[in-house]
Motif scaffolding. Structure first.
Motif, PDB file in Angstrom:
ATOM      1  N   GLY A 144      39.278  -5.523  57.096  1.00 42.93           N
ATOM      2  CA  GLY A 144      40.228  -6.136  57.995  1.00 42.93           C
ATOM      3  C   GLY A 144      40.117  -7.648  57.959  1.00 42.93           C
ATOM      4  O   GLY A 144      39.720  -8.236  56.960  1.00 42.93           O
ATOM      5  N   SER A 145      40.439  -8.277  59.067  1.00 43.25           N
ATOM      6  CA  SER A 145      40.450  -9.735  59.128  1.00 43.25           C
ATOM      7  C   SER A 145      39.397 -10.234  60.108  1.00 43.25           C
ATOM      8  O   SER A 145      38.812  -9.470  60.882  1.00 43.25           O
ATOM      9  N   LEU A 146      39.148 -11.548  60.060  1.00 42.02           N
ATOM     10  CA  LEU A 146      38.196 -12.168  60.969  1.00 42.02           C
ATOM     11  C   LEU A 146      38.823 -12.237  62.354  1.00 42.02           C
ATOM     12  O   LEU A 146      39.871 -12.854  62.552  1.00 42.02           O
ATOM     13  N   LEU A 147      38.168 -11.613  63.326  1.00 37.10           N
ATOM     14  CA  LEU A 147      38.720 -11.526  64.687  1.00 37.10           C
ATOM     15  C   LEU A 147      38.082 -12.507  65.661  1.00 37.10           C
ATOM     16  O   LEU A 147      38.649 -12.770  66.728  1.00 37.10           O
ATOM     17  N   SER A 148      36.931 -13.055  65.326  1.00 35.39           N
ATOM     18  CA  SER A 148      36.140 -13.809  66.304  1.00 35.39           C
ATOM     19  C   SER A 148      36.326 -15.316  66.226  1.00 35.39           C
ATOM     20  O   SER A 148      35.781 -16.046  67.061  1.00 35.39           O
ATOM     21  N   PHE A 149      37.089 -15.826  65.245  1.00 36.81           N
ATOM     22  CA  PHE A 149      37.198 -17.274  65.070  1.00 36.81           C
ATOM     23  C   PHE A 149      37.782 -17.937  66.306  1.00 36.81           C
ATOM     24  O   PHE A 149      38.855 -17.583  66.796  1.00 36.81           O
ATOM     25  N   GLY A 205      39.823 -11.060  72.779  1.00 32.04           N
ATOM     26  CA  GLY A 205      41.151 -11.316  73.340  1.00 32.04           C
ATOM     27  C   GLY A 205      41.978 -10.081  73.564  1.00 32.04           C
ATOM     28  O   GLY A 205      42.925 -10.099  74.358  1.00 32.04           O
ATOM     29  N   ALA A 206      41.690  -8.990  72.909  1.00 31.51           N
ATOM     30  CA  ALA A 206      42.385  -7.713  73.046  1.00 31.51           C
ATOM     31  C   ALA A 206      41.547  -6.650  72.345  1.00 31.51           C
ATOM     32  O   ALA A 206      40.648  -6.963  71.550  1.00 31.51           O
ATOM     33  N   THR A 207      41.847  -5.400  72.643  1.00 37.55           N
ATOM     34  CA  THR A 207      41.103  -4.300  72.038  1.00 37.55           C
ATOM     35  C   THR A 207      41.261  -4.317  70.517  1.00 37.55           C
ATOM     36  O   THR A 207      42.353  -4.542  69.992  1.00 37.55           O
ATOM     37  N   ASP A 249      35.236   0.579  68.592  1.00 38.17           N
ATOM     38  CA  ASP A 249      36.391  -0.003  69.254  1.00 38.17           C
ATOM     39  C   ASP A 249      35.947  -0.732  70.512  1.00 38.17           C
ATOM     40  O   ASP A 249      35.062  -0.270  71.237  1.00 38.17           O
ATOM     41  N   GLY A 250      36.587  -1.865  70.787  1.00 38.17           N
ATOM     42  CA  GLY A 250      36.280  -2.608  71.994  1.00 38.17           C
ATOM     43  C   GLY A 250      36.918  -3.976  71.956  1.00 38.17           C
ATOM     44  O   GLY A 250      37.371  -4.451  70.907  1.00 38.17           O
ATOM     45  N   ARG A 251      36.961  -4.620  73.096  1.00 30.28           N
ATOM     46  CA  ARG A 251      37.482  -5.992  73.178  1.00 30.28           C
ATOM     47  C   ARG A 251      36.332  -6.996  73.079  1.00 30.28           C
ATOM     48  O   ARG A 251      36.506  -8.101  72.568  1.00 30.28           O
ATOM     49  N   THR A 307      40.467  -4.821  62.786  1.00 26.83           N
ATOM     50  CA  THR A 307      41.915  -4.854  63.010  1.00 26.83           C
ATOM     51  C   THR A 307      42.190  -4.868  64.496  1.00 26.83           C
ATOM     52  O   THR A 307      41.350  -4.465  65.304  1.00 26.83           O
ATOM     53  N   GLY A 308      43.396  -5.304  64.857  1.00 28.08           N
ATOM     54  CA  GLY A 308      43.733  -5.435  66.274  1.00 28.08           C
ATOM     55  C   GLY A 308      43.212  -6.738  66.821  1.00 28.08           C
ATOM     56  O   GLY A 308      43.140  -7.752  66.120  1.00 28.08           O
TER      57      GLY A 308
END
Length: 562
Positions: free
Chosen positions: A170-175, A226-228, A278-280, A305-306
């Motif tokens: 997937g992609s980097l979600l935490s930046f 920021g979101a699940t 899974d989690g936010r 993802t998400g």
């Protein structure tokens, strides 16, 4: 694939000498089948030389090798990219082999299962049938056959998956997401080391727990995505103050936490942890310190993802080193006595760093010779309370860039205490970021009293000064480097930096290897070039009565290709 050259250093072991000229092609499971391990990321317990790193054992080149230091319990681990079925392991040992070892597999790099072990290996080429699966495969040496370390030309892993690509993470979600922590350090040792520094994609900034209440084992750092999100992996780049034991936890609300992965044998450096959760919110719950200090992370990255990801800044494309264009150059064809071209060079006063003894003058010590070279001249003359003058100039005001081939043809001077260099500094130094957090790339350094050796080195917060990551090398015939002009170059991209002398590769700094064994890679941003001739300093020591003055560093050209 990057180019590598195996060099024999002056201090090479007898095992290395015995093996010269004895290359044998490893027999693979199938001539048409590429190993699952080919070109994958590797970590090792140690490396004997800077040119004998773990990556050499999976590069498909039977003339390059990994070798360890002369100690027990050595290991090499390869990340296959995703969980794979494994039916054969091929080992091509150098003379320094292991008589006892075990082959282990793991899905997460934490819990290991043994799929083969022996105490009676005789080295050579070994084709080992196994039955196992895992994302990671580790060869753990239990007994060395010689007094040296252990050394492998090739470690090849085969299975029915062939060259299956890594699972999409997937992609980097935490930046640039909001972070929180049990505490944060803010003092002269670690200024403003707050949680956000672990999520900024800046490998030279870090979070650290506060020492104000004493170092304790229990701590944590968390990020709100920021979101699940569905979380496929977490990447941790540790400072030397790492966790020997920790949990990865997720939460929907940041209050109730679920443990989705536990580590009890943390190794520090870079750890990539595959997940299916899974989690936010994602939290690293720190359970056990590896040393007397607290915990510190350069980077805490969450992939999946998400979520509500913020796209990080785009990086420039990697150069194609087989098809480059000249983008910047100075051929130094000015008239005799003319100073450096101000449209290309900024005169650099430098600082009295490294206990150097010269003053860099704005004029007089740097000039064209009228024969196609630029002269940096060191003189024995008093100036500003010092006994020597010299010259230093850089491209900070005219040319700052990322990636490419950087090349200079230089004649270096011989003499005790002389220290010529062609090198690069991270451009954020100009904005106030102190060395070595900005990064330094030394393409060429030369010590005047050691005329047969040159050096190429990287400096970063976790490895700098005498502990920098680099290598020394000689001319193939052992002649003095100071006897004539030579061309030094660095080919730099997002995977690493290849250093060369006269077109011969002499040292490769592999990004994955550095992150896994030394610390953060701080070179993916703009740099500028520097030419200078220092006198004295911590490394060469002071000049003496034998040092010739004036001494000249001659530069035929500097060129940059992209």
């Amino acid at each position: 694939m990057r180019r590598h050259l195996r060099l024999l250093a002056a201090g090479a072991t007898a095992a290395s000498l015995l093996a010269l000229g004895a290359f044998t092609q490893v027999t693979t499971a199938s001539a048409a089948e590429e190993p699952l391990s080919q070109g994958r990321a590797v970590t090792t317990s140690s490396a004997e030389f800077t040119w004998s790193t773990g990556a050499n054992a999976v590069d498909g080149d039977p003339g390059t090798r990994w070798s360890s230091t002369s100690a027990d319990d050595q290991w090499i681990r390869v990340d296959l990219g995703s969980v794979q079925s494994i039916d054969q392991v091929v080992l091509d040992w150098e003379t320094a082999y292991a008589s006892g070892y075990r082959i282990e597999v793991s899905d997460d790099g934490a819990g290991w299962s043994t799929i083969h072990s022996t105490t009676t290996s005789t080295g050579g080429d070994e084709n080992i049938d196994v039955d196992g699966s895992g994302r990671y495969l580790r060869l753990w040496v239990t007994e060395r056959a010689t007094q040296w370390g252990v050394s492998l030309w090739e470690l090849q892993v085969f299975g029915p998956g062939g060259d299956t690509p890594p699972t999409d993470t997937g992609s980097l979600l935490s930046f640039n997401k909001a972070g929180s922590a049990s505490s944060s350090q803010n003092d002269g040792t670690c200024w403003l080391c707050t949680p956000d520094k672990a999520f900024d994609l800046d490998p030279a900034s870090r979070w650290a727990v506060s020492p104000d209440t004493g170092w304790v084992d229990d701590g944590w750092i968390a990020v709100d995505l920021g979101a699940t999100a569905h979380i496929s992996s977490v990447v941790l780049q540790w400072d030397p103050a790492f966790a020997a034991a920790f949990d990865i936890e997720v939460s929907a609300d940041g209050a109730a936490w679920q443990t989705v992965h536990s580590v009890t044998d943390g190794t520090g450096f870079k750890q990539t942890i595959p997940l299916d959760a899974d989690g936010r919110h994602v939290r690293v719950h720190l359970r056990d310190r590896s040393g007397p200090y607290g915990y510190s992370l350069w980077e805490f990255q969450v992939y999946g993802t998400g979520g509500a990801p913020t796209a990080p800044p785009a990086e420039p494309a990697d150069p194609d080193f087989e098809d480059l264009d000249l983008v910047w150059n100075d051929e130094f064809d000015g008239p005799a006595g003319a100073p450096a071209d101000a449209a290309r060079w900024t005169i650099d006063p430098g600082l009295p760093q490294n206990n150097e003894q010269q003053v860099y003058t704005p004029s007089g010590n740097g000039f064209h010779d009228g024969q196609g070279s630029f002269v940096l001249e060191a003189r024995q003359e008093e100036r500003e309370g010092r006994q020597y003058t010299s010259h230093r100039m850089n491209t900070s005001g005219t040319f700052n860039t990322q990636y490419g081939r950087f090349e200079a043809r230089v004649k270096v001077p011989e003499g005790r205490g002389l220290w010529p260099a062609f090198w690069m500094m991270g451009s954020d130094f100009l904005e106030g970021r102190p060395w070595p957090y900005n990064g330094e790339i030394d393409i060429m350094e030369f010590i005047g009293q050691d005329p047969t050796n040159a050096h190429s080195t990287l400096h970063a917060p976790a490895y700098n000064g005498a502990g920098g990551h680099g290598g020394s090398y000689t001319l193939p015939d052992g002649w003095k480097i100071s006897d004539g002009f030579h061309t030094w170059a660095a080919e730099w991209d997002s995977e690493g930096i290849q250093f060369s002398l006269d077109g011969r590769d002499v040292f490769y700094a592999d990004k994955d290897e550095v992150e896994s064994t030394r610390g953060p890679w701080v070179y993916d941003h703009d740099f500028y070039m520097i030419l200078n001739l220092a006198v004295g300093g911590d490394w060469p020591g002071p000049p003496d009565a034998s040092t010739p003055f004036p001494s000249r560093m001659l530069v035929d050209y500097v060129r940059v290709y992209q």
